[in-house]
Motif scaffolding. Structure first.
Motif, PDB file in Angstrom:
ATOM      1  N   PRO A 107     -25.236 -10.295  14.819  1.00 50.79           N
ATOM      2  CA  PRO A 107     -26.382 -11.199  14.704  1.00 50.79           C
ATOM      3  C   PRO A 107     -26.086 -12.679  14.554  1.00 50.79           C
ATOM      4  O   PRO A 107     -27.014 -13.473  14.487  1.00 50.79           O
ATOM      5  N   MET A 272     -29.935 -13.549  15.798  1.00 47.47           N
ATOM      6  CA  MET A 272     -29.606 -12.951  17.089  1.00 47.47           C
ATOM      7  C   MET A 272     -28.510 -13.773  17.745  1.00 47.47           C
ATOM      8  O   MET A 272     -28.513 -15.005  17.657  1.00 47.47           O
ATOM      9  N   ASN A 296     -31.745  -6.692  17.433  1.00 44.11           N
ATOM     10  CA  ASN A 296     -32.733  -7.157  16.464  1.00 44.11           C
ATOM     11  C   ASN A 296     -34.082  -7.330  17.162  1.00 44.11           C
ATOM     12  O   ASN A 296     -34.363  -8.350  17.781  1.00 44.11           O
TER      13      ASN A 296
END
Length: 422
Positions: A107, A272, A296
């Motif tokens: 992420p 992200m 995500n």
């Protein structure tokens, strides 16, 4: 603040620069729990290009959660991922004649950098990666190996093997072509620099102090990479997503990187990171590189809404106009206080005012905070005030923040004059 000192690791950083407890935020304004207002020229280190709690993004997220939409999906196909990929292709990639494949990594930005370097080594079957002086690419071990910032270096973390550094544009002064310098190392098999699988660079170095590579330098670097069969990775994590005026920071040079890393604002404010790669480089085996949070879905929702700002060139034009305003005002401020030896540089809406005298930039940041402005420092000696306001900031707020910088520097100059006079 006691609970943070008691419970949170000493590694915490920004809370030391901005010592208050924040509660709410809207657009380019933040409010602490006492209700004090702060203008935000920090924007989550470039994560909040579309502002705090952007209503388009917030409404879409609420609707997604209320309907029971998928939140965590690993790399399974979901409606929200499909919508994001479609929007990315149709709004960003296709109009720019870019045909990248997309890989969702962990992420945060360093995950995308690690993935890019791993893939480059896999494809080229060479291990060396070349980075550039003052570059910043993250703090996990692979990314740290191509990060130049001295403060983050400690050999006890692990060996920084299989990397080499070359001078960035302008590092050796205006009269030295650092691409020619690099060419000499690549031409000579006994130079000590192994032929790399890839080079990785920022077209505008953010943490390094707002160093802007020229179009000519970027074009020559791309040509050098093609000549020596080296992959070119552009790290667009901080200065991509419209920060320089075009969606990708490299568009101004007309170059086509082999890979591009994106994070920060690509998620619309949510975690992200992704890697864009030329399709022929996508040589992974299924599951060869994974991560629990590579899908995500809330970020997909937010990102799809954020990309709508790029359906026309209105935002791009606004960024360029505001960039001209920032440049003009910062130069006016620099000229107003000649004793500070200030220098202004930047592009679009990423700007820095270099204050080379020791401690001045840090003191200026602190003075700005007291007056209700969040602005961080950058550079190898934290000698640069770095401005990263939201791309959607209203002109009135932009001028107000620039006025606070003017006032803060004026206070520092006055204190210096009093000290000398005393």
């Amino acid at each position: 603040m006691r609970i943070f000192e008691e419970m949170e690791s000493e590694v915490r950083g920004y809370v030391r620069s901005f010592p208050t407890i924040f509660d709410t935020a809207h657009g380019s304004e933040m409010f602490d729990e006492q209700g004090k207002r702060y203008l935000d020229f920090f924007a989550g280190a470039g994560t909040l290009n579309y502002g705090h709690n952007n209503p388009l993004i917030t409404d879409a997220l609420i609707a997604h959660l209320q309907r029971g939409g998928i939140v965590h999906g690993l790399d399974k196909a979901t409606v929200t991922k499909r919508a994001f990929l479609t929007k990315l292709r149709d709004t960003i990639l296709a109009p720019r004649n870019l045909h990248y494949k997309v890989q969702f990594t962990g992420p945060t930005g360093t995950n995308a950098v690690e993935t890019a370097m791993k893939l480059a080594r896999l494809v080229k079957r060479r291990s060396n990666i070349i980075s550039f002086t003052n570059g910043y690419h993250g703090l996990t071990l692979g990314s740290l190996a191509v990060t130049g910032n001295y403060d983050y270096k400690d050999e006890t973390y692990g060996s920084r093997s299989n990397t080499a550094f070359m001078p960035y544009d302008g590092f050796l002064g205006p009269d030295v072509d650092t691409i020619d310098y690099m060419r000499r190392f690549l031409e000579d098999g006994s130079s000590g620099v192994d032929l790399p699988a890839a080079v990785i660079l920022e077209t505008v170095q953010g943490e390094g102090g707002i160093n802007v590579a020229s179009v000519e330098w970027l074009k020559k670097l791309e040509s050098l990479c093609r000549e020596f069969d080296i992959l070119m990775i552009v790290d667009d994590i901080q200065v991509g997503n419209g920060r320089t005026g075009t969606f990708f920071s490299f568009e101004r040079a007309g170059i086509f990187p082999d890979m591009v890393t994106l994070s920060k604002s690509i998620g619309g404010g949510l975690p992200m990171a992704l890697l864009l790669m030329r399709s022929e480089l996508d040589q992974w085996q299924p599951g060869e590189h994974t991560g629990t949070f590579r899908g995500n879905n809330l970020a997909f929702v937010a990102a799809t809404e954020a990309l709508a700002y790029w359906e026309s060139d209105d935002l791009s034009q606004a960024v360029l106009r505001n960039g001209e305003l920032i440049q003009k005002e910062l130069q006016r401020i620099a000229d107003k206080y000649p004793e500070l030896d200030a220098r202004v540089r930047g592009l679009g809406m990423v700007w820095g005012i270099e204050l080379p005298q020791s401690g001045v930039a840090g003191a200026a940041s602190a003075e700005c905070f007291e007056r209700g402005l969040l602005v961080e420092t950058a550079g190898d000696r934290d000698q640069v005030l770095k401005l990263l306001p939201s791309l959607l900031i209203e002109e009135e707020l932009l001028r107000e923040g620039l006025g606070i910088i003017d006032d803060a520097l004026g206070v520092l100059v006055e204190k210096r004059h009093k000290a000398i006079g005393g």
